[in-house]
Design an enzyme around this catalytic site. Structure first.
Site, PDB file in Angstrom:
ATOM      1  N   HIS A  27      37.364   6.302  26.564  1.00  0.00           N
ATOM      2  CA  HIS A  27      38.167   6.201  27.779  1.00  0.00           C
ATOM      3  C   HIS A  27      37.323   5.579  28.895  1.00  0.00           C
ATOM      4  CE1 HIS A  27      39.898   9.371  25.304  1.00  0.00           C
ATOM      5  NE2 HIS A  27      41.048   9.219  25.945  1.00  0.00           N
ATOM      6  N   HIS A  67      37.647  13.512  28.948  1.00  0.00           N
ATOM      7  CA  HIS A  67      37.794  12.240  28.235  1.00  0.00           C
ATOM      8  C   HIS A  67      36.896  11.162  28.849  1.00  0.00           C
ATOM      9  CE1 HIS A  67      40.747  12.308  31.545  1.00  0.00           C
ATOM     10  NE2 HIS A  67      40.467  11.017  31.672  1.00  0.00           N
ATOM     11  N   PRO A 117      40.536  19.665  27.089  1.00  0.00           N
ATOM     12  CA  PRO A 117      41.882  20.095  27.465  1.00  0.00           C
ATOM     13  C   PRO A 117      41.998  20.085  28.992  1.00  0.00           C
ATOM     14  CG  PRO A 117      40.917  21.578  25.839  1.00  0.00           C
ATOM     15  CD  PRO A 117      39.812  20.695  26.327  1.00  0.00           C
ATOM     16  N   GLY A 158      45.770  14.039  35.660  1.00  0.00           N
ATOM     17  CA  GLY A 158      46.156  14.899  34.547  1.00  0.00           C
ATOM     18  C   GLY A 158      45.772  16.340  34.786  1.00  0.00           C
ATOM     19  N   ASN A 187      43.878   7.976  40.847  1.00  0.00           N
ATOM     20  CA  ASN A 187      44.114   6.558  40.548  1.00  0.00           C
ATOM     21  C   ASN A 187      45.562   6.263  40.163  1.00  0.00           C
ATOM     22  OD1 ASN A 187      44.369   7.222  37.717  1.00  0.00           O
ATOM     23  ND2 ASN A 187      42.128   7.171  37.549  1.00  0.00           N
ATOM     24  N   HIS A 263      42.893   3.285  30.524  1.00  0.00           N
ATOM     25  CA  HIS A 263      42.602   4.705  30.421  1.00  0.00           C
ATOM     26  C   HIS A 263      41.914   5.082  29.115  1.00  0.00           C
ATOM     27  CE1 HIS A 263      43.166   9.067  30.505  1.00  0.00           C
ATOM     28  NE2 HIS A 263      43.629   8.958  29.279  1.00  0.00           N
ATOM     29  N   SER A 385      47.754  49.339  33.323  1.00  0.00           N
ATOM     30  CA  SER A 385      48.256  49.439  31.950  1.00  0.00           C
ATOM     31  C   SER A 385      47.177  49.132  30.923  1.00  0.00           C
ATOM     32  CB  SER A 385      49.435  48.483  31.760  1.00  0.00           C
ATOM     33  OG  SER A 385      50.544  48.877  32.542  1.00  0.00           O
ATOM     34  N   GLU A 412      47.408  34.403  33.518  1.00  0.00           N
ATOM     35  CA  GLU A 412      46.628  34.608  32.295  1.00  0.00           C
ATOM     36  C   GLU A 412      45.779  33.388  31.936  1.00  0.00           C
ATOM     37  OE1 GLU A 412      50.238  37.270  32.043  1.00  0.00           O
ATOM     38  OE2 GLU A 412      49.884  35.140  32.486  1.00  0.00           O
ATOM     39  N   HIS A 462      48.807  47.144  24.215  1.00  0.00           N
ATOM     40  CA  HIS A 462      50.216  47.101  23.818  1.00  0.00           C
ATOM     41  C   HIS A 462      50.355  46.195  22.595  1.00  0.00           C
ATOM     42  CE1 HIS A 462      50.178  48.687  27.830  1.00  0.00           C
ATOM     43  NE2 HIS A 462      51.477  48.971  27.803  1.00  0.00           N
ATOM     44  N   HIS A 474      58.144  41.538  24.449  1.00  0.00           N
ATOM     45  CA  HIS A 474      56.843  42.133  24.757  1.00  0.00           C
ATOM     46  C   HIS A 474      56.150  42.719  23.523  1.00  0.00           C
ATOM     47  CE1 HIS A 474      57.977  41.483  28.847  1.00  0.00           C
ATOM     48  NE2 HIS A 474      56.984  42.203  29.352  1.00  0.00           N
ATOM     49  N   ARG A 521      49.357  51.073  22.972  1.00  0.00           N
ATOM     50  CA  ARG A 521      49.964  51.754  24.115  1.00  0.00           C
ATOM     51  C   ARG A 521      50.138  53.240  23.793  1.00  0.00           C
ATOM     52  NH1 ARG A 521      56.325  51.863  25.747  1.00  0.00           N
ATOM     53  NH2 ARG A 521      56.105  52.807  27.796  1.00  0.00           N
TER      54      ARG A 521
END
Length: 662
Positions: A27, A67, A117, A158, A187, A263, A385, A412, A462, A474, A521
């Site tokens: 790239h 990249h 990623p 990205g 860009n 790219h 929890s 998360e 859980h 869940h 749980r």
């Protein structure tokens, strides 16, 4: 820019273009466009020392747009990191080279994080900034700022599109992480063309809403403007900063600049030649850099490295004046020895009452924290929890960076990548927690934990249809199989207090493998036969009276006590069964063949596995002749005990399954 600066920037461009062209893969767009920003940062503003890449108080630089790795490899080569040679640059993307397609932590000297990623590097940078803030609150004394460094992260459109970036920067703004500086290579091009086809938001306004200082540099080739923006960012002591740098993708290549084709594909030999001519590159051959450019980088490296010399003097004085802090520093950065704790009766005591393994885990977490002050972490808004609140440890916030309980909010993805960043920074041992069904939101980041060999602890509670009334949205079914499939990741699904203690012991002692603690749980009984042998992954928890059992039942977690109840029923029918607890398939597979055969003798093919999740992976142990009592669907809403009956997790049904294989 003066001539030597211009040549030094262009050296990054030329090396990147040549390496990508030789590899026929890569790239070039980002390195060509972002080279001036990277050069300005590394040469005039970032404290780093190529002669000691692991200096604790260095500024961190993460290339979130992984990249564009040739930008980073060119910088590392030119600055003299780890003697990354020109031959290494020539071997870009080749097997066993030091210059793989995307940056890999632990593989190439100077790489702070494995990226690729998009967006994850942004969140890992937030984690590093959080680690810096916490450690500075723990260690700094008046006149002795021994932890005082910036975290810089470079990414493009990205990274800004990925949801994880909004999650992590929302938190960064809330926390006021003023030593976090985001360089946005804007860009307006992605693989499919102009970003306008899918991305027209005002990123600057978004970051203002997050609580960032925002600065724009209109000309990505203007070193002075870039430098002024970086210093303006550093001057803000209340907020993290976003520097939007308007660049031209593939800059300098007449036929490619500003186009999507710049790219992710080599420029082509003719276009590489045209690039060199257009930017006035003096060398004719491939991979040629004038000696004066190398000399300039060497001079800058020495100047940058002087910051460590200054810090070393400060740190020596600090250690002499505060010997107790020097002792603490060594333990934070080199690890606490918890041998006495793990050998103590207190750690292994088995209560009489039934208890959910999430509650057991919470008690153990608090016990370990007493002996390991650098243990930090938190939950995605589920600490009550998940049982992950550490008592008397304080809450990490803009007002109290010394707190050890991190509140990630309902984020998360960001939580997991931030935790990776904390682990990468050094000095802290982090954990992250959520419901097991939401581990789907953590999986890509946990994958990088495994790839980077980070001993992060994941607390997943859980763990099955035992969630009950919340219903199938869940109730995790396939998640355990997914994590068991992950290389270099250890899953522990304990059946009681003893096995949970073994799981935590393993997690804390691990040096290069993340651990997932999969916890209930609902309350589970304490099992008489449970033992430290859980550290072997699988062991005999309730044996047959015969040397050769009539059948074997294998189970994990909440289903172990169920298997023992089924064994009792079968005894009434004259069937002598061995029950094997299998809290960790990964650790069991690490044992010798002799041990594995002693637990699961090859001569006994009458086997049943029981687990209130997917059966995927269990046939390795039960074989073609065996049977698995497991979930085939997504569960239902209702009280847990009724769900276990509905889906066949009863002693009677398990006993019937054993009879079926006899």
């Amino acid at each position: 820019m003066n001539n030597i600066d211009e040549m030094s920037v262009n050296a990054i461009r030329v090396l990147s273009a040549d390496a990508i062209q030789k590899a026929k893969s890569g790239h070039p767009g980002l390195p060509l466009g972002a080279a001036p920003a990277a050069y300005e940062l590394w040469s005039r503003h970032m404290n780093h020392n190529p002669a000691n890449p692991k200096w604790e108080n260095r500024d961190r630089f993460i290339l979130s747009g992984g990249h564009g790795s040739m930008l980073l490899y060119s910088l590392l080569h030119l600055f003299g990191y780890g003697n990354l040679s020109i031959d290494d640059i020539k071997n870009f993307r080749q097997l066993d080279s030091l210059t793989p397609g995307h940056p890999e932590y632990g593989h190439t000297v100077g790489i702070e994080a494995t990226t690729g990623p998009l967006g994850q590097g942004m969140a890992m940078a937030v984690g590093m900034a959080m680690a810096e803030a916490h450690l500075s609150a723990v260690f700094n004394k008046e006149g002795y700022p021994v932890v005082d460094h910036y975290t810089y992260v470079l990414g493009g459109d990205g990274c800004m599109m990925e949801g994880i970036s909004s999650e992590c920067f929302s938190l960064a703004g809330t926390l006021g992480l003023n030593k976090l500086i985001v360089l946005y290579d804007s860009n307006n091009i992605s693989i499919e063309g102009s970003t306008d086809i899918a991305f027209t938001e005002d990123v600057m306004k978004r970051f203002e809403a997050f609580g960032f200082q925002t600065i724009e540099v209109k000309d990505g080739n203007d070193l002075a403007a870039i430098g002024a923006a970086i210093e303006e960012a550093k001057a803000d002591k209340e907020r993290p900063s976003l520097i939007k740098i308007d660049t031209l993708i593939g800059f300098g290549c007449p036929a490619k600049q500003g186009k999507a084709s710049a790219h992710g594909e080599p420029l082509g030999e003719e276009n590489v030649a045209a690039l060199k001519e257009n930017i006035g590159w003096p060398c004719k051959g491939d991979f040629e850099v004038p000696q004066e450019v190398y000399d300039n980088y060497k001079k800058i490296a020495q100047e940058r490295g002087a910051a460590e010399d200054k810090w070393n003097k400060l740190f020596d004085e600090y250690c002499e004046k505060f010997p107790e802090m020097k002792e603490k520093w060594d333990k934070y950065y080199n690890g606490y020895d918890l041998t006495d704790l793990f050998e103590s009766e207190e750690y292994w005591v088995k209560p009489e009452k039934a208890e959910a393994t999430r509650s057991t885990s919470g008690a153990l977490l608090n016990l370990i924290k007493q002996h390991m002050p650098n243990l930090v972490g938190g939950s995605a808004d589920l600490a009550p929890s998940n049982k992950t609140n550490m008592k008397d440890a304080g809450d990490f916030s803009k007002e109290n960076y010394a707190g050890s309980n991190f509140h990630f909010g309902v984020r998360e993805q960001a939580m997991t990548a931030i935790t990776n960043g904390i682990a990468l920074h050094g000095g802290l041992r982090p954990f992250a927690a959520t419901f097991f069904v939401f581990s789907d939101y953590t999986k890509p980041m946990a994958r990088l934990s495994s790839l980077m060999k980070l001993p992060v602890t994941y607390i997943f509670t859980h763990d099955s249809i035992g969630v009950g009334e919340d219903g199938p949205t869940h109730e995790p079914i396939e998640q355990l199989a997914a994590f068991r499939s992950l290389p270099n990741f250890t899953v522990f699904r304990p059946c009681d207090r003893t096995e949970t203690a073994a799981a935590w012991m393993y997690a804390i002692k691990s040096e290069s493998t993340p651990t997932g603690l999969v916890l209930t749980r609902q309350n589970l009984p304490q099992i008489e036969g449970s033992s430290k042998e859980a550290l072997k992954g699988g062991y005999i928890i309730d044996n047959s009276t015969k040397a050769e059992p009539d059948a074997i039942i294998i189970a994990s977690g909440s289903e172990v006590s169920l298997a023992i109840e089924a064994k009792k029923l079968l005894a009434g029918d004259g069937i002598d069964v061995r029950v094997v607890s299998m809290p960790s398939m990964e650790l069991f597979e690490e044992q010798s063949d002799e041990y594995k055969n002693s637990v699961l003798p090859l001569s006994c093919r009458k086997r049943v596995a029981v687990e209130a999740l997917s059966d995927f992976g269990w046939y390795r142990y039960v074989g073609l002749d065996g049977k698995v009592v497991s979930m085939k669907g997504f569960g239902a809403s209702g009280p847990a005990n009724e769900l276990f009956k509905k889906f066949g997790f009863t002693a009677e049904n398990v006993a019937a399954a054993v009879k079926d294989v006899m």
